[in-house]
Scaffold this motif. Structure first.
Motif, mmCIF file in Angstrom:
data_model
loop_
_atom_site.group_PDB
_atom_site.id
_atom_site.type_symbol
_atom_site.label_atom_id
_atom_site.label_comp_id
_atom_site.label_asym_id
_atom_site.label_seq_id
_atom_site.Cartn_x
_atom_site.Cartn_y
_atom_site.Cartn_z
ATOM 1 N N LEU A 69 0.871 -1.103 0.089
ATOM 2 C CA LEU A 69 -0.215 0.010 -0.070
ATOM 3 C C LEU A 69 0.869 1.231 0.102
ATOM 4 O O LEU A 69 2.018 1.223 0.475
ATOM 5 N N GLY A 70 0.379 2.450 -0.568
ATOM 6 C CA GLY A 70 1.084 3.455 -0.409
ATOM 7 C C GLY A 70 0.870 4.249 1.329
ATOM 8 O O GLY A 70 -0.019 3.973 1.811
ATOM 9 N N PHE A 130 -4.927 -5.892 -0.566
ATOM 10 C CA PHE A 130 -4.619 -7.203 -0.062
ATOM 11 C C PHE A 130 -5.555 -8.094 -0.916
ATOM 12 O O PHE A 130 -5.113 -8.856 -1.439
ATOM 13 N N ASP A 131 -6.808 -7.785 -0.802
ATOM 14 C CA ASP A 131 -7.877 -8.725 -1.648
ATOM 15 C C ASP A 131 -7.943 -8.441 -3.186
ATOM 16 O O ASP A 131 -8.249 -9.254 -3.898
ATOM 17 N N THR A 132 -7.315 -7.334 -3.498
ATOM 18 C CA THR A 132 -7.529 -7.067 -5.143
ATOM 19 C C THR A 132 -5.872 -7.374 -5.714
ATOM 20 O O THR A 132 -5.427 -8.094 -6.059
ATOM 21 N N GLU A 133 -5.232 -6.135 -5.296
ATOM 22 C CA GLU A 133 -3.792 -6.079 -5.857
ATOM 23 C C GLU A 133 -2.953 -7.238 -5.365
ATOM 24 O O GLU A 133 -2.208 -7.799 -6.324
ATOM 25 N N PHE A 134 -2.704 -7.381 -4.124
ATOM 26 C CA PHE A 134 -1.793 -8.370 -3.573
ATOM 27 C C PHE A 134 -2.091 -9.908 -4.103
ATOM 28 O O PHE A 134 -1.467 -10.602 -4.496
ATOM 29 N N LEU A 135 -3.494 -10.291 -3.880
ATOM 30 C CA LEU A 135 -3.777 -11.377 -4.154
ATOM 31 C C LEU A 135 -3.809 -11.813 -5.706
ATOM 32 O O LEU A 135 -3.269 -12.819 -6.112
ATOM 33 N N SER A 151 -0.638 -5.899 -10.420
ATOM 34 C CA SER A 151 -1.629 -6.940 -11.002
ATOM 35 C C SER A 151 -2.276 -6.221 -12.269
ATOM 36 O O SER A 151 -2.119 -5.245 -12.491
ATOM 37 N N ASN A 152 -2.559 -7.204 -12.918
ATOM 38 C CA ASN A 152 -3.336 -6.874 -14.303
ATOM 39 C C ASN A 152 -4.563 -6.066 -14.013
ATOM 40 O O ASN A 152 -4.913 -5.032 -14.896
ATOM 41 N N GLU A 153 -5.283 -6.515 -12.885
ATOM 42 C CA GLU A 153 -6.675 -5.743 -12.569
ATOM 43 C C GLU A 153 -6.242 -4.051 -12.301
ATOM 44 O O GLU A 153 -7.071 -3.472 -12.879
ATOM 45 N N TRP A 154 -5.237 -3.844 -11.505
ATOM 46 C CA TRP A 154 -4.884 -2.492 -11.385
ATOM 47 C C TRP A 154 -4.417 -1.766 -12.560
ATOM 48 O O TRP A 154 -4.556 -0.733 -12.890
ATOM 49 N N LEU A 155 -3.110 -2.348 -12.924
ATOM 50 C CA LEU A 155 -2.445 -1.854 -14.008
ATOM 51 C C LEU A 155 -3.192 -1.351 -15.471
ATOM 52 O O LEU A 155 -3.078 -0.606 -16.015
ATOM 53 N N ASN A 156 -4.154 -2.426 -15.574
ATOM 54 C CA ASN A 156 -4.906 -2.578 -16.943
ATOM 55 C C ASN A 156 -6.247 -1.974 -16.932
ATOM 56 O O ASN A 156 -6.879 -1.821 -18.043
ATOM 57 N N VAL A 157 -6.843 -1.938 -15.792
ATOM 58 C CA VAL A 157 -8.228 -1.494 -15.587
ATOM 59 C C VAL A 157 -8.362 -0.455 -14.777
ATOM 60 O O VAL A 157 -8.840 0.780 -15.252
ATOM 61 N N ASN A 186 -12.221 7.890 1.764
ATOM 62 C CA ASN A 186 -12.626 6.828 1.388
ATOM 63 C C ASN A 186 -11.824 5.603 1.793
ATOM 64 O O ASN A 186 -10.584 5.995 1.469
ATOM 65 N N TYR A 187 -12.004 4.802 2.481
ATOM 66 C CA TYR A 187 -11.036 3.660 3.003
ATOM 67 C C TYR A 187 -11.054 2.415 2.134
ATOM 68 O O TYR A 187 -10.318 1.405 2.479
ATOM 69 N N ASP A 188 -11.736 2.509 0.969
ATOM 70 C CA ASP A 188 -11.794 1.182 0.224
ATOM 71 C C ASP A 188 -10.395 0.755 -0.357
ATOM 72 O O ASP A 188 -10.036 -0.436 -0.327
ATOM 73 N N TYR A 189 -9.338 1.579 -0.809
ATOM 74 C CA TYR A 189 -8.216 1.410 -1.093
ATOM 75 C C TYR A 189 -7.539 0.554 -0.015
ATOM 76 O O TYR A 189 -6.866 -0.602 -0.434
ATOM 77 N N THR A 190 -7.503 1.204 1.093
ATOM 78 C CA THR A 190 -6.584 0.684 2.082
ATOM 79 C C THR A 190 -7.282 -0.815 2.485
ATOM 80 O O THR A 190 -6.319 -1.811 2.725
ATOM 81 N N LEU A 191 -8.637 -0.914 2.836
ATOM 82 C CA LEU A 191 -9.200 -2.346 3.156
ATOM 83 C C LEU A 191 -9.152 -3.207 2.175
ATOM 84 O O LEU A 191 -9.258 -4.491 2.521
ATOM 85 N N ASN A 192 -9.067 -2.994 1.040
ATOM 86 C CA ASN A 192 -9.227 -3.824 -0.328
ATOM 87 C C ASN A 192 -7.872 -4.272 -0.746
ATOM 88 O O ASN A 192 -7.997 -5.362 -1.710
#
Length: 267
Positions: free
Chosen positions: A34-35, A152-157, A62-68, A144-150
């Motif tokens: 995380l940043g 590990f579930d999106t980028e890291f996983l 991850s592709n999800e973040w970099l490409n989407v 908004n806390y979405d980035y912090t809380l999620n």
């Protein structure tokens, strides 16, 4: 003469680091996290001791973040460059095991730090020309806390394939080490970084390392006074904090006593 002496000292330093830190040579080390969680500090600490240019610092791979999620605009250009650098290195060094270091941080503190580091995401003008009340309102409106809380579930996983929540975390020590496929993973709690850094590095790299300082901290920059005032004056309803601190991100990494202290600090 000074230039010659400088070159000699530089060569001696490289020889020393090559010998003393040889255990880092065949590793690809990515501070991937995380940043605004203290990752720059660890990155700089490791980068200065390794002569092999095998230390990287990323927030998105991850592709999800970099490409989407990050595909619109140039705000995250530096993240794209960092990821491209890692992928290029991995293509040429596929035989080296990947060592991932990630950090976690209590979300309210992280979001305030992010606000001070990236004020243009929240306000249009110069942060130093805004009143404290105006800054607080702007911050709270876009909080908004979405980035912090999620993360590990999106980028890291998505990048590592490792679900950090599937394995216990040592909340008291402040760090845990995991083995997953071709990744070695170290997760550190920022609030425990100063006291656990040496122990974590010893277990992860089998090296005796010490933490010498903090990098990229808003509290050390021109806006330090504003940062301190925001930390001291921003408060939240207890109900809102209770909801926030029941999220699995919190309960997985923090003790009940730590959570209690967070609530008291921000309510």
């Amino acid at each position: 003469m000074k230039r010659i002496i400088s070159k000699i000292n530089k060569k001696i330093s490289i020889i020393y680091r090559t010998c003393y830190y040889h255990k880092l040579k065949n590793k690809t080390i990515i501070v991937h996290t995380l940043g605004k969680v203290g990752s720059s500090t660890i990155y700089e600490e490791l980068k200065k001791i390794s002569p092999w240019k095998n230390i990287f610092h990323t927030h998105f791979l991850s592709n999800e973040w970099l490409n989407v999620k990050l595909k619109e605009g140039n705000h995250y250009e530096s993240n794209y460059k960092a990821a491209k650098k890692v992928f290029s290195y991995l293509d040429k060094n596929s035989d080296k095991k990947k060592y991932i270091i990630a950090l976690v941080r209590e979300p309210v503190s992280r979001e305030i730090s992010n606000f001070m580091q990236n004020p243009k995401d929240f306000i249009e003008g110069d942060i130093l020309s805004e009143s404290l009340d105006s800054l607080k309102n702007s911050y709270l409106q876009k909080l908004n806390y979405d980035y912090t809380l999620n993360w590990f579930d999106t980028e890291f996983l998505n990048y590592t394939g490792f679900d950090v929540y599937s394995k216990p975390f040592d909340k008291d020590r402040g760090f845990s080490i995991y083995h997953h496929d071709d990744f070695e993973v170290l997760i550190i709690k920022l609030e425990k970084l100063n006291e656990c850094y040496s122990g974590a590095m010893k277990e992860f790299f089998d090296l005796n390392l010490k933490l010498s300082g903090n990098s990229n901290q808003s509290s050390q920059k021109e806006i330090s006074n504003i940062y301190k005032e925001l930390q001291q004056t921003i408060k939240f309803p207890k109900e809102e904090l209770s909801t926030l601190y029941t999220h699995k991100y919190i309960s997985h990494f923090y003790t009940l006593e730590e959570i209690k202290q967070f609530k008291e600090k921000w309510s």
